[in-house]
Design a protein around this motif. Structure first.
Motif, PDB file in Angstrom:
ATOM      1  N   VAL A   2      58.693  25.145 130.770  1.00  0.00           N
ATOM      2  CA  VAL A   2      58.620  25.345 132.271  1.00  0.00           C
ATOM      3  C   VAL A   2      59.324  26.727 132.501  1.00  0.00           C
ATOM      4  CG1 VAL A   2      59.346  24.461 134.401  1.00  0.00           C
ATOM      5  CG2 VAL A   2      58.623  22.673 132.683  1.00  0.00           C
ATOM      6  N   GLN A   3      58.705  27.631 133.324  1.00  0.00           N
ATOM      7  CA  GLN A   3      59.170  28.767 133.922  1.00  0.00           C
ATOM      8  C   GLN A   3      59.641  28.854 135.125  1.00  0.00           C
ATOM      9  OE1 GLN A   3      56.424  32.110 132.401  1.00  0.00           O
ATOM     10  NE2 GLN A   3      57.694  32.231 130.620  1.00  0.00           N
ATOM     11  N   MET A  34      64.411  18.574 139.667  1.00  0.00           N
ATOM     12  CA  MET A  34      65.103  19.758 139.936  1.00  0.00           C
ATOM     13  C   MET A  34      66.294  20.187 140.505  1.00  0.00           C
ATOM     14  SD  MET A  34      62.163  21.239 138.927  1.00  0.00           S
ATOM     15  CE  MET A  34      62.442  23.087 139.480  1.00  0.00           C
ATOM     16  N   GLY A  35      67.168  21.086 140.278  1.00  0.00           N
ATOM     17  CA  GLY A  35      68.358  21.326 140.712  1.00  0.00           C
ATOM     18  C   GLY A  35      68.645  22.633 141.085  1.00  0.00           C
ATOM     19  N   TYR A  95      70.731  29.432 141.207  1.00  0.00           N
ATOM     20  CA  TYR A  95      70.170  29.243 140.126  1.00  0.00           C
ATOM     21  C   TYR A  95      69.170  27.852 140.187  1.00  0.00           C
ATOM     22  CZ  TYR A  95      73.036  32.374 137.535  1.00  0.00           C
ATOM     23  OH  TYR A  95      73.643  33.587 136.998  1.00  0.00           O
ATOM     24  N   CYS A  96      67.969  27.834 140.010  1.00  0.00           N
ATOM     25  CA  CYS A  96      66.858  26.731 139.920  1.00  0.00           C
ATOM     26  C   CYS A  96      66.953  26.337 138.438  1.00  0.00           C
ATOM     27  CB  CYS A  96      65.521  27.169 140.650  1.00  0.00           C
ATOM     28  SG  CYS A  96      64.278  25.916 140.252  1.00  0.00           S
ATOM     29  N   HIS A 111      65.808  23.905 131.451  1.00  0.00           N
ATOM     30  CA  HIS A 111      65.097  25.025 131.993  1.00  0.00           C
ATOM     31  C   HIS A 111      65.665  25.672 133.073  1.00  0.00           C
ATOM     32  CE1 HIS A 111      61.933  23.284 129.216  1.00  0.00           C
ATOM     33  NE2 HIS A 111      62.172  22.376 130.144  1.00  0.00           N
ATOM     34  N   TRP A 112      65.607  26.986 133.028  1.00  0.00           N
ATOM     35  CA  TRP A 112      66.553  27.907 134.050  1.00  0.00           C
ATOM     36  C   TRP A 112      65.799  28.959 134.595  1.00  0.00           C
ATOM     37  CZ3 TRP A 112      71.451  26.220 135.846  1.00  0.00           C
ATOM     38  CH2 TRP A 112      71.850  25.245 135.509  1.00  0.00           C
ATOM     39  N   GLY A 113      66.095  29.173 135.918  1.00  0.00           N
ATOM     40  CA  GLY A 113      65.464  30.575 136.425  1.00  0.00           C
ATOM     41  C   GLY A 113      66.428  31.601 136.100  1.00  0.00           C
ATOM     42  N   GLN A 114      66.434  32.842 136.596  1.00  0.00           N
ATOM     43  CA  GLN A 114      67.048  34.146 136.182  1.00  0.00           C
ATOM     44  C   GLN A 114      68.029  33.895 137.404  1.00  0.00           C
ATOM     45  OE1 GLN A 114      64.123  34.211 138.182  1.00  0.00           O
ATOM     46  NE2 GLN A 114      64.527  35.171 139.988  1.00  0.00           N
TER      47      GLN A 114
END
Length: 122
Positions: A2-3, A34-35, A95-96, A111-114
């Motif tokens: 997941v991106q 989702m966090g 961060y998401c 999975h982490w966003g930027q």
């Protein structure tokens, strides 16, 4: 894999509002918890809010209860964080993240966003 891509950060005055968005790259996103996490300058990353895949369960850190709202739109693979009554202490990189379990434990989020910067001026 997941991106996740966050958007919506910026500079706002104390008392103002921002809405963060996190777009996920795949349809299986709907199966994940989702966090939203944040890391303030000089501090460790902490969880802010989380929402279960069905949307039926949510979690909020005490510091944001009553001011922030997490929601998700599974039709477009997006999770939101509406932030109202912002305070200077909310300044952080947000961060998401996604987890296959309903949890608030950071190690479980694979999975982490930027990240997106939120700055609240006094």
């Amino acid at each position: 894999q997941v991106q996740l891509v966050e958007s919506g950060g910026g500079l706002v005055q104390a008392g103002g509002s921002l809405r963060l968005s996190c777009a996920a790259s795949e349809r299986t996103y709907s199966r994940y918890t989702m966090g939203w996490f944040r890391r303030a300058p000089g501090k460790e990353r902490e969880i802010v809010a989380a929402i279960r895949w069905s949307g039926g369960y949510t979690y909020y850190a005490d510091s944001v209860k009553g001011r922030f709202t997490i929601s998700r739109d599974d039709s477009n693979n997006t999770v939101y964080l509406q932030m109202n009554s912002l305070k200077p202490e909310d300044t952080a990189v947000y961060y998401c993240a996604a987890s296959s379990r309903y949890t608030i434990e950071e190690p479980a989020y694979a999975h982490w966003g930027q990240g997106t910067q939120v700055t609240v001026s006094s």
